[in-house]
Write an enzyme that holds these catalytic residues in place. Structure first.
Site, short mmCIF file in Angstrom:
data_model
loop_
_atom_site.label_atom_id
_atom_site.label_comp_id
_atom_site.label_asym_id
_atom_site.label_seq_id
_atom_site.Cartn_x
_atom_site.Cartn_y
_atom_site.Cartn_z
N ASP A 151 -74.10 64.46 8.87
CA ASP A 151 -73.73 65.57 9.75
C ASP A 151 -72.72 66.47 9.03
O ASP A 151 -72.17 66.10 7.98
CB ASP A 151 -73.15 64.99 11.04
CG ASP A 151 -73.45 65.85 12.25
OD1 ASP A 151 -73.90 66.99 12.09
OD2 ASP A 151 -73.22 65.37 13.39
N ASP A 206 -77.75 71.82 18.17
CA ASP A 206 -78.08 70.90 19.26
C ASP A 206 -78.71 71.67 20.42
O ASP A 206 -78.52 72.87 20.57
CB ASP A 206 -76.82 70.17 19.70
CG ASP A 206 -76.31 69.24 18.61
OD1 ASP A 206 -77.09 68.89 17.72
OD2 ASP A 206 -75.13 68.88 18.65
C1 GLA Z 1 -74.02 66.80 15.92
C2 GLA Z 1 -75.49 66.57 15.64
C3 GLA Z 1 -76.08 65.69 16.73
C4 GLA Z 1 -75.31 64.39 16.87
C5 GLA Z 1 -73.84 64.69 17.10
C6 GLA Z 1 -72.99 63.44 17.08
O1 GLA Z 1 -73.81 67.59 17.04
O2 GLA Z 1 -76.17 67.77 15.57
O3 GLA Z 1 -77.43 65.42 16.44
O4 GLA Z 1 -75.46 63.65 15.69
O5 GLA Z 1 -73.33 65.56 16.11
O6 GLA Z 1 -71.66 63.72 17.29
#
Ligand code: GLA
Length: 388
Positions: A151, A206
């Site tokens: 990430d 997201d």
């Molecule tokens: C980011 C990613 C998600 C998830 C969250 C976890 O937002 O895009 O897919 O992994 O972090 O905190």
């Protein structure tokens, strides 16, 4: 000085980089399939959840059709690194450690994925791997991890490509094949540089960036818009990742669940399910286990489908498949039923007097003179395969 160092690095790493490009491509000849803890469980995760998920992947028959990765997302870590600076799992939630969980998952013929963050902390505030990749990647390899989601929280404004390149070099140096999922949400066009560094790269943010949780369907449509122009960047070993699917999490209706599987398959996307696999409804399980649709996703030619039509009511997507057949998807994006129609010759398929068509949801085989048409409910799809 800095320039000298980076030149020396790029010269000395050239052969290694070449070798790693081929091995990266070999890890995911077709898009990875599995399950992730994030969209249903967030930070409420522990060892028992992953063990029961592993068992359910087998007992539901999902693993037999390809869902093999059990992916631990954010929040598995202890708040602090160990005295020697190593990442460590939360000892209360993961009493057998990650290596114990890996052994459990591997014993069932499955693979274990895990999450880290390239910045100073993960998105929820656990230890980040900035400055620690040389230690953290060997730690994951020693635990026998198979998949690393990396990430990008608290990493900006650093350029992403050099960070993920270093990450892949660290993976290659371990000698353990670990799939790298580049998760920087498409900010720095990872489709332009991700192949050979990662096997998959998130193309989008997201779902909540696009209207969820108020409107998950709207978010899916937005993700489609953002992914439609990226088809040419996907190929075997290197895939656009429009995010884990919401199927099974309760965010979608039964109709929307089958639409998401269909659309993700046209997109040659990773098929990563969510939800509590021990409690899936019959309908959700039937969606995830639709072999006809999953086979489109896993087509060995690895060409991502393209969107040929988009208006306020419907979309038409076409994906060329190995051996000259095609998958065709008509999406009713609106909230009213509609009659959707596509003319195969106009879509560029070879002109023929008769086409052999298989409906991938009813599994009906029929002949068509070139017009595919049907009444399609709101948020639903009509998906067919047209034989070569
Ligand atoms: C980011 C990613 C998600 C998830 C969250 C976890 O937002 O895009 O897919 O992994 O972090 O905190």
């Amino acid at each position: 000085m800095a320039l000298g160092v980076s030149l020396a690095l790029s010269f000395s790493c050239a052969p290694a980089a070449l070798a790693s490009r081929a091995s990266v491509a070999a890890i995911a000849p077709t898009p990875p399939m599995g399950w992730s803890s994030w969209y249903k469980f967030g930070c409420g995760i522990n060892e028992a959840l992953f063990q029961q998920t592993a068992r359910a992947l087998v007992s539901t028959g999902m693993s037999a059709i390809g869902y093999r990765y059990v992916n631990i997302d954010d929040c598995w870590m202890a708040r602090q690194r160990s005295p020697s600076g190593a990442l460590q799992p939360n000892p209360r939630e993961f009493p057998d450690g990650i290596s114990g969980l890996a052994a459990y998952v591997h014993a069932r013929g499955l693979k274990l994925g895990i999450y880290l963050d390239t910045g100073s902390a993960t998105c929820t505030g656990f230890p980040g791997s900035a400055g620690h990749l040389g230690q953290d990647i060997p730690t994951l390899a020693a635990w026998k991890i198979d998949y690393v989601k990396a990430d990008y929280c608290r990493s900006r404004p650093a350029p992403a490509k050099p960070i993920y390149t270093r990450l892949q070099q660290a993976i290659s140096a371990t000698g353990r094949p670990m799939l790298l999922n580049i998760c920087e949400w498409g900010y720095q066009n990872p489709w332009e540089w991700g192949a050979g560094i990662g096997s998959t790269w998130r193309t989008t943010g997201d779902y909540f960036s696009y209207g969820a949780p108020r409107d998950y369907w709207k978010a899916i449509l937005k993700v489609l818009d953002l992914n439609a122009p990226l088809a040419s960047f996907a190929h075997p070993g290197a895939w656009n990742d429009p995010n884990a699917m919401l199927i099974g999490t309760g965010a979608l209706t039964a109709t929307e669940e089958r639409s998401q599987l269909s659309l993700w398959s046209i997109l040659a996307a990773p098929l990563i399910a969510g939800g509590d696999l021990t409690k899936l409804s019959r309908s959700t399980l039937a969606v995830l286990k639709n072999r006809d649709v999953v086979t489109v996703d896993q087509d060995p030619a690895g060409e991502q489908g393209t969107r040929l039509v988009r208006d306020s009511v419907h979309q038409v997507w076409l994906r060329p498949l190995a051996g000259g057949s095609h998958a065709l998807l008509l999406l009713n994006s609106s909230s009213r039923s509609a009659t959707l129609t596509a003319n195969l010759a106009k879509l560029g398929l070879p002109l023929r007097s008769v086409y052999l068509v298989r409906d991938l949801w009813t599994h009906r085989l029929y002949r068509s003179t070139g017009t595919i048409s049907g009444r399609v409910g709101p948020h639903d799809v009509l998906m067919v395969k047209i034989a070569a």
